[in-house]
Write an enzyme that holds these catalytic residues in place. Sequence first.
Site, PDB file in Angstrom:
ATOM      1  N   SER A  88       0.801  -1.227   0.000  1.00 22.38           N
ATOM      2  CA  SER A  88       0.000   0.000   0.000  1.00 22.38           C
ATOM      3  C   SER A  88       0.830   1.272   0.000  1.00 22.38           C
ATOM      4  O   SER A  88       0.271   2.371   0.013  1.00 22.38           O
ATOM      5  CB  SER A  88      -0.926   0.006   1.214  1.00 22.38           C
ATOM      6  N   THR A 190      -2.297   3.730   3.937  1.00 19.80           N
ATOM      7  CA  THR A 190      -1.260   4.773   3.901  1.00 19.80           C
ATOM      8  C   THR A 190      -0.451   4.784   5.183  1.00 19.80           C
ATOM      9  O   THR A 190      -0.996   4.526   6.255  1.00 19.80           O
ATOM     10  CB  THR A 190      -1.971   6.144   3.767  1.00 19.80           C
ATOM     11  N   THR A 208       1.898   7.082   0.202  1.00 20.45           N
ATOM     12  CA  THR A 208       0.986   5.996  -0.173  1.00 20.45           C
ATOM     13  C   THR A 208       1.069   5.669  -1.661  1.00 20.45           C
ATOM     14  O   THR A 208       1.478   6.518  -2.457  1.00 20.45           O
ATOM     15  CB  THR A 208      -0.470   6.414   0.154  1.00 20.45           C
ATOM     16  N   ARG A 218      -5.912   9.304 -10.691  1.00 23.69           N
ATOM     17  CA  ARG A 218      -6.553   9.643  -9.409  1.00 23.69           C
ATOM     18  C   ARG A 218      -5.497   9.995  -8.347  1.00 23.69           C
ATOM     19  O   ARG A 218      -4.506   9.313  -8.184  1.00 23.69           O
ATOM     20  CB  ARG A 218      -7.397   8.465  -8.933  1.00 23.69           C
ATOM     21  N   THR A 241      -5.846   8.312   7.103  1.00 19.92           N
ATOM     22  CA  THR A 241      -5.762   7.130   6.244  1.00 19.92           C
ATOM     23  C   THR A 241      -7.186   6.698   5.920  1.00 19.92           C
ATOM     24  O   THR A 241      -8.133   7.066   6.611  1.00 19.92           O
ATOM     25  CB  THR A 241      -4.962   5.995   6.921  1.00 19.92           C
ATOM     26  N   GLY A 242      -7.319   5.929   4.868  1.00 17.88           N
ATOM     27  CA  GLY A 242      -8.651   5.487   4.475  1.00 17.88           C
ATOM     28  C   GLY A 242      -9.066   6.148   3.178  1.00 17.88           C
ATOM     29  O   GLY A 242      -8.210   6.553   2.390  1.00 17.88           O
TER      30      GLY A 242
HETATM   31  N1  ASP Z   1      -5.833   7.759   1.905  1.00 14.36           N
HETATM   32  C1  ASP Z   1      -5.269   7.016   0.812  1.00 14.36           C
HETATM   33  C2  ASP Z   1      -5.866   7.428  -0.471  1.00 14.36           C
HETATM   34  O1  ASP Z   1      -7.044   7.717  -0.512  1.00 14.36           O
HETATM   35  C3  ASP Z   1      -5.477   5.562   0.966  1.00 14.36           C
HETATM   36  C4  ASP Z   1      -4.877   4.962   2.192  1.00 14.36           C
HETATM   37  O2  ASP Z   1      -5.111   5.382   3.302  1.00 14.36           O
HETATM   38  O3  ASP Z   1      -4.118   4.003   2.022  1.00 14.36           O
HETATM   39  O4  ASP Z   1      -5.174   7.406  -1.464  1.00 14.36           O
END
Ligand code: ASP
Length: 330
Positions: A88, A190, A208, A218, A241-242
């Site tokens: 990730s 992330t 990330t 994106r 994160t998320g």
């Molecule tokens: N926040 C990150 C994203 O939307 C994803 C993640 O937390 O891994 O790219």
Amino acid sequence: MKSRRNFLKITALSTAAVISNPIIASENKGIENKPNSNKITKPIVVSTWNHGIAANEASWKILSKGGTALDAVEAGVRVTESDASNMSVGLGGLPDRDGIVTLDACIMDENNKCGAVAFLQDIENPISVARKVMEDTPHVMLAGEGARQFAFEKGFKKTNLLTENAKKVWEEWKKKSKYQPIINSENHDTIGQLALDENGNLSGACTTSGMAYKIHGRVGDSPIIGAGLFVDNEVGAACATGMGEAVIRIAGSAIVVELMRNGKTPHEACKEAVDRVVKKHADLTNLQVGFLALNKNGEVGGYSVYAGFNYAVHTRSQNELIDAKYDKKQ
Ligand code: ASP
């Protein structure tokens, strides 16, 4: 989320210092790291997810010798970026739906200086490129081919970021997915890292490979100052994160810092930001977001929409993983 979590746990827990440290508290539900009396807990470094354990250990080598929070967070998240088994972040990250790994990262110091790269390809350590943007240019963010060219000019070498393993996983995904990117809680992790150094200065880093199988081009919250990361040396620092789209919609990390400025503890601030995510999204299916915050006193808090988010904390007396409190069980 569970399978990836377990996979990451194994990766992170293989570090010797953790094995020798008896205070891993994975069932420790979101306990705040409160300093005794009025003492400030410093130095301290905190990171999102299990991979934060190894990152924190690299940062600790710098912080424990009186090094700066800025150097500590750069060195810390570089460990995660260069870990090919981590799917990730950085090298080995899962690609977009076209099979291309694109990376996002940002860094911010105690003087509100910041640097970021977005949609960067072929570079293993985007956080160090972000630091170069901060230190060597008048800009805050470089994206795509411009960021890549800038990295080469600064001496970063070209690296194939798509590992055989990530390629296999992507090929499996393609068979079932019909090329439809689905944002869900399975495909992100992330690393956000926040540090307070011996001099009482704060810095943060966030890096990330973004949402797996995203549409090519994106960019999520992670490289966006104020969304994936924010630091205000008078108050505290926060990272996210998320699902990046949800974090951007509420200016997540900036909000957490503002809430701390207004008197909230890190835990309360993260909880209120999560409440805001919940309130602003009619459909919460698979919408996982987690915030992590550290204030000037070295107090820590984390909170997420769904159960499963954890964070690593390293101080002189503590080196542990903590399960964040959450809004919903699933
Ligand atoms: N926040 C990150 C994203 O939307 C994803 C993640 O937390 O891994 O790219």
